[in-house]
Design a protein around this motif. Structure first.
Motif, PDB file in Angstrom:
ATOM      1  N   LYS A 149      16.342  13.393 -38.245  1.00 38.06           N
ATOM      2  CA  LYS A 149      17.762  13.337 -37.945  1.00 38.06           C
ATOM      3  C   LYS A 149      18.143  14.635 -37.260  1.00 38.06           C
ATOM      4  N   LYS A 150      18.752  14.502 -36.102  1.00 40.87           N
ATOM      5  CA  LYS A 150      19.141  15.683 -35.363  1.00 40.87           C
ATOM      6  C   LYS A 150      20.548  16.076 -35.790  1.00 40.87           C
ATOM      7  N   LYS A 151      20.683  17.318 -36.210  1.00 43.75           N
ATOM      8  CA  LYS A 151      21.987  17.836 -36.598  1.00 43.75           C
ATOM      9  C   LYS A 151      22.701  18.356 -35.366  1.00 43.75           C
ATOM     10  N   PHE A 152      24.016  18.120 -35.339  1.00 43.13           N
ATOM     11  CA  PHE A 152      24.825  18.643 -34.259  1.00 43.13           C
ATOM     12  C   PHE A 152      25.051  20.112 -34.550  1.00 43.13           C
ATOM     13  N   ILE A 157      30.101  22.826 -31.926  1.00 40.18           N
ATOM     14  CA  ILE A 157      31.390  22.293 -32.405  1.00 40.18           C
ATOM     15  C   ILE A 157      32.477  23.355 -32.241  1.00 40.18           C
ATOM     16  N   ILE A 158      32.163  24.599 -32.619  1.00 35.86           N
ATOM     17  CA  ILE A 158      33.144  25.686 -32.497  1.00 35.86           C
ATOM     18  C   ILE A 158      33.496  25.919 -31.025  1.00 35.86           C
ATOM     19  N   LEU A 159      32.509  25.864 -30.147  1.00 34.58           N
ATOM     20  CA  LEU A 159      32.749  26.053 -28.718  1.00 34.58           C
ATOM     21  C   LEU A 159      33.656  24.955 -28.168  1.00 34.58           C
ATOM     22  N   ILE A 160      33.426  23.721 -28.559  1.00 34.88           N
ATOM     23  CA  ILE A 160      34.252  22.596 -28.091  1.00 34.88           C
ATOM     24  C   ILE A 160      35.690  22.773 -28.562  1.00 34.88           C
TER      25      ILE A 160
END
Length: 197
Positions: A149-152, A157-160
């Protein structure tokens, strides 16, 4: 010393390639100085080690990034290899460990074979994943390895979020400036930037 065992690569950069195992200790990895050098980005420079103990090799993972697997099970210590074992380095590189045949051995032809009264026992068929002494026409299918499972990544997320907030702020100030709403919306900010309402 004549090789008693060999690795035959099933999948990876050189399917069908035979690696003769002749030394008492053999390092397997991407480094060209290894006893078994496999040039692939999925394999570590020093991935695993084979040690000859008696009449069999023992395999040990050397802290590789993608792991070493014997018959689909990830190594956590050492394991004795048996002919027919499937050894995988990471997800896409696999080889079969097998007894090496002696190319100089004398073969008795069937026309000269001695007659025997007792019936000859047939050997059990080898498993479909194993073969001995012959290079396959193509790579054999590899048992499916459960997908990781690839974690995001949190930093993404912080950059977005940062980019969305920045765009919203810029858009907000452009609308205020366009319609000259500084005094109605942000009267406390106008004196700070040198203006008057």
């Amino acid at each position: 010393m004549a090789a008693q065992f060999q690795f035959v690569m099933r999948s990876g950069p050189n399917p069908g390639k035979v690696y003769q195992l002749e030394a008492s200790e053999i390092v397997i990895g991407r480094d060209s100085n290894n006893g078994v050098a496999i040039n692939d980005g999925e394999i570590s420079r020093k991935h695993a080690k084979l040690s000859l103990h008696g009449a069999a090799y023992v395999i040990q993972d050397l802290g590789s990034t993608n792991g070493t697997f014997v018959n689909g099970q990830r190594l956590t210590g050492t394991q004795v290899l048996n002919p027919g074992d499937s050894v995988s380095f990471g997800e896409n590189i696999s080889a079969v460990y097998e007894a090496a045949s002696d190319p100089n051995a004398t073969v008795i032809s069937s026309a000269q074979a001695p007659k025997t009264a007792a019936p000859v026992r047939k050997q059990a068929a080898a498993p479909a994943a194993a073969y001995s002494g012959q290079v396959p026409a193509g790579p054999l299918p590899v048992a499916a390895v459960p997908a990781k499972k690839k974690k995001f990544p949190v930093w993404l997320i912080i950059l977005i979020i940062f980019v969305v907030v920045l765009c919203a702020c810029v858009g907000f100030f452009l609308i205020i400036d366009q319609f000259k709403l500084w005094c109605q919306v942000l009267p406390f900010l106008v004196p700070l930037i040198g203006g008057t309402c």
